[in-house]
Every structure is written in C-alpha cells, then in structure tokens.
Design an enzyme around this catalytic site. Structure first.
Site, short mmCIF file in Angstrom:
data_model
loop_
_atom_site.label_atom_id
_atom_site.label_comp_id
_atom_site.label_asym_id
_atom_site.label_seq_id
_atom_site.Cartn_x
_atom_site.Cartn_y
_atom_site.Cartn_z
CG ASP A 81 -2.06 0.88 1.23
OD1 ASP A 81 -2.53 1.20 0.12
OD2 ASP A 81 -2.54 1.27 2.31
CG HIS A 82 -0.72 4.91 0.21
ND1 HIS A 82 -1.07 5.91 -0.65
CD2 HIS A 82 -1.88 4.51 0.80
CE1 HIS A 82 -2.36 6.11 -0.59
NE2 HIS A 82 -2.89 5.27 0.27
N GLY A 181 -7.75 8.51 7.40
CA GLY A 181 -7.86 8.94 8.79
C GLY A 181 -9.30 9.20 9.20
CG HIS A 208 -6.77 4.62 -1.13
ND1 HIS A 208 -5.56 4.28 -0.57
CD2 HIS A 208 -6.77 4.05 -2.35
CE1 HIS A 208 -4.86 3.55 -1.43
NE2 HIS A 208 -5.57 3.40 -2.54
N GLY A 209 -9.49 5.33 2.09
CA GLY A 209 -10.08 6.12 3.18
C GLY A 209 -11.50 5.75 3.51
CG ASN A 230 -7.41 0.78 0.04
OD1 ASN A 230 -7.86 -0.07 -0.71
ND2 ASN A 230 -6.21 1.29 -0.10
CB VAL A 231 -11.13 -0.62 5.79
CG1 VAL A 231 -11.61 -0.19 7.18
CG2 VAL A 231 -12.28 -0.62 4.80
P1 13P Z 1 -8.57 4.67 6.34
O1 13P Z 1 -7.48 4.55 7.33
O2 13P Z 1 -9.14 6.04 6.34
O3 13P Z 1 -9.61 3.61 6.47
O4 13P Z 1 -7.91 4.50 4.90
C1 13P Z 1 -7.18 3.34 4.62
C2 13P Z 1 -6.50 3.44 3.31
O5 13P Z 1 -6.99 4.05 2.40
C3 13P Z 1 -5.22 2.74 3.18
O6 13P Z 1 -4.61 2.95 1.96
#
Ligand code: 13P
Length: 282
Positions: A81-82, A181, A208-209, A230-231
C-alpha cells in the site's frame, strides 16, 4: 491461495462487487483478516504500507501471510500500500507480494506517469499487479495543508484517462472527497465524477479512506465501478480501544501482553467481518 490484484478485481467486476483491502502490520492483524476471510469464505486483500516498514520487516510479513493464506482455496492478495520509493516496490516484489501500489500522486502528472510506467513494466514481467493513484487525499490524521481546498485535489477525468492509458496500471485510486484517517464530518463523495472516471477508463477504480464513509455511500461507489475499498483507521483504532478496555478490566500486576493482544485481535476480526459482509450485500 495467493493471486494478484488483477485476478481478484476481475472476479469483483464479474460479481459487480468490491473486495475489501485491510491494512496489516503484525501477526495479530494478519490473523484477524485471514480468519475473517476464511470464516466467511470470501476473498480479501491484505495491505502492508510502506509506512509500516519501521514496525515490521516486509519480508517477515510476506512469509507470515504466505504461510497462513497460501494453503487455503480462498483467493487472497498480498498488496503493498502507498509506496513512494522504487526500492520498496522492488523489495515487495522480491519477497512475494502479488500486487503493489505506486503512489506518485504528489508528483506532476508526467512524472507520475513515467515512474508508474517503469514499475508496471517490471511488475507485470513477474505477474505482479500495479495500482496507481491520482489526485490529492488529505493526510493520515485527516488534516489538509493550510488553505488547501480539497476539491482542487480531486482526480480529473482527463488526467485519469491519460494516466491509465499511459501507464498500463491494473487499478486506479481516485480522490473524490475521500480521505485517510478520521473525517471531521460525514464525507461527501463526488459520485458524478466517480461515474465519469469509471466510464472513461478500462481499469477498476479503488476507493481509499473508507473508515467513516457510510455504508450506503460505499455501496453507491461500488455501483459506479469501485472494485477495491481500503480500510485501516477503523480497524487500528478499534484494536487500541479493545486494548484500553481490556486494561481497565485487568489491573492486576500479572496481566499478560499476549492476552491483551487477543482482545485487540478479536475486535479487528469483527470489524473486518462486518466490512466483508457489507460488501456482499446488494
Ligand atoms: P482509512 O485509514 O481512512 O480507512 O484508509 C485506509 C487506506 O486508504 C489505506 O490505503
């Protein structure tokens, strides 16, 4: 069984659903996600972020995931990831990750395309999938740069087409009002933009997020072409809350670390299970 992202997202598209990508950083989080996937007999993506390299060696994470997930018939993706560093991507590929995300979203578009294209060439040569990202999602703590208007960072349709065509990526992460976040309020996603991006490119879209995005909004995003969600925050903060509650109830001197971890793991398992079940609902 470990498969690459392209394979699992093809299955997701056929089923008109999305697959959950859950962040893992240690044994407990890996066990929690794997156990939820196995109990519900559903595919899952285990994501290890470049930012976790200081918590655990990536090679050890890969070994644990392989040991736990490879013998099962359920398709599982081991995803980076990232990653901003080329060297992290190479390290992940070398130790058996089946998918990598190159995050060049902070770079000018041309540079992002050039870097991503290079990674796609290498990764595809060994059957590893690549996720790219376009647009600006705010910081991990939910904050934006001072004076920054989030809409200015949204992924544009034209850039998405240029990026997807110019790189050969297998999935595209977009910024449409989502953020990593904890959201300050209820997030409002730009569904029109999502629908347009999804219709204009030939690869699946990633959101994401997702911690804090209401289920109905996630489902709507899935109906518009999102195939990976993505969580992380909800799972991670839930694990800490469980540990805190456990410690309030266990003040004895000989309280055991491993017993506290069990409480955290159980909470992570339940959160992941809820997401998998939610994604399976029509
Ligand atoms: P959250 O932490 O907001 O769930 O996002 C996770 C994410 O996108 C990881 O790449």
């Amino acid at each position: 069984m470990l498969v690459n992202l392209k394979t699992i997202l093809k299955y997701a598209a056929e089923q008109e659903r999305a697959i959950g990508a859950f962040n893992v950083y240690n044994l407990e989080s890996i066990l929690a996600v794997a156990q939820a996937s196995q109990e519900l007999n559903q595919p899952v993506i285990l994501s290890f972020g470049e930012g976790y390299l200081s918590h655990a060696p990536i090679e050890v994470i890969a070994t644990i995931v392989r040991k736990i997930c490879a013998p099962s018939d359920i398709p599982v993706v081991l995803h980076l990831d990232h990653a901003k560093e080329f060297s992290t991507v190479m390290r992940a590929i070398r130790c058996g990750f089946t998918s990598v995300m190159y995050d060049g979203s902070y770079l000018p578009l041309e540079q992002n395309i050039a870097n991503t294209k290079k990674i796609v060439e290498i990764a595809h040569a060994v059957g590893v999938s690549v996720e790219g990202e376009l647009g600006y999602m705010n910081n991990e703590d939910g904050s934006c740069e001072p004076g920054f208007e989030m809409e200015k960072g949204y992924t544009s349709v034209s850039a998405a087409v240029q990026y997807a065509n110019g790189t050969g990526i297998d999935a595209l992460a977009v910024a449409i009002g989502n953020a990593h976040g904890i959201y300050k309020g209820i997030p409002e996603l730009d569904f029109d933009r999502l629908g347009e991006i999804s219709a204009a490119i030939s690869v699946p879209v990633v959101l994401h997020g997702c911690s804090g995005i209401p289920d109905a909004a996630i489902k709507k995003a899935v109906s518009l072409g999102v195939r990976k969600i993505n969580v992380n925050t909800e799972i991670s903060t839930g694990a800490v809350r469980a540990a805190r509650e456990f410690l309030v109830d266990h003040t004895e001197k000989n309280t055991r670390f491993e017993t506290m971890l069990k409480a955290s793991r159980q909470t992570m398992f339940e959160t992941v299970k809820n997401y998998i079940n939610m994604l399976g609902e029509k």
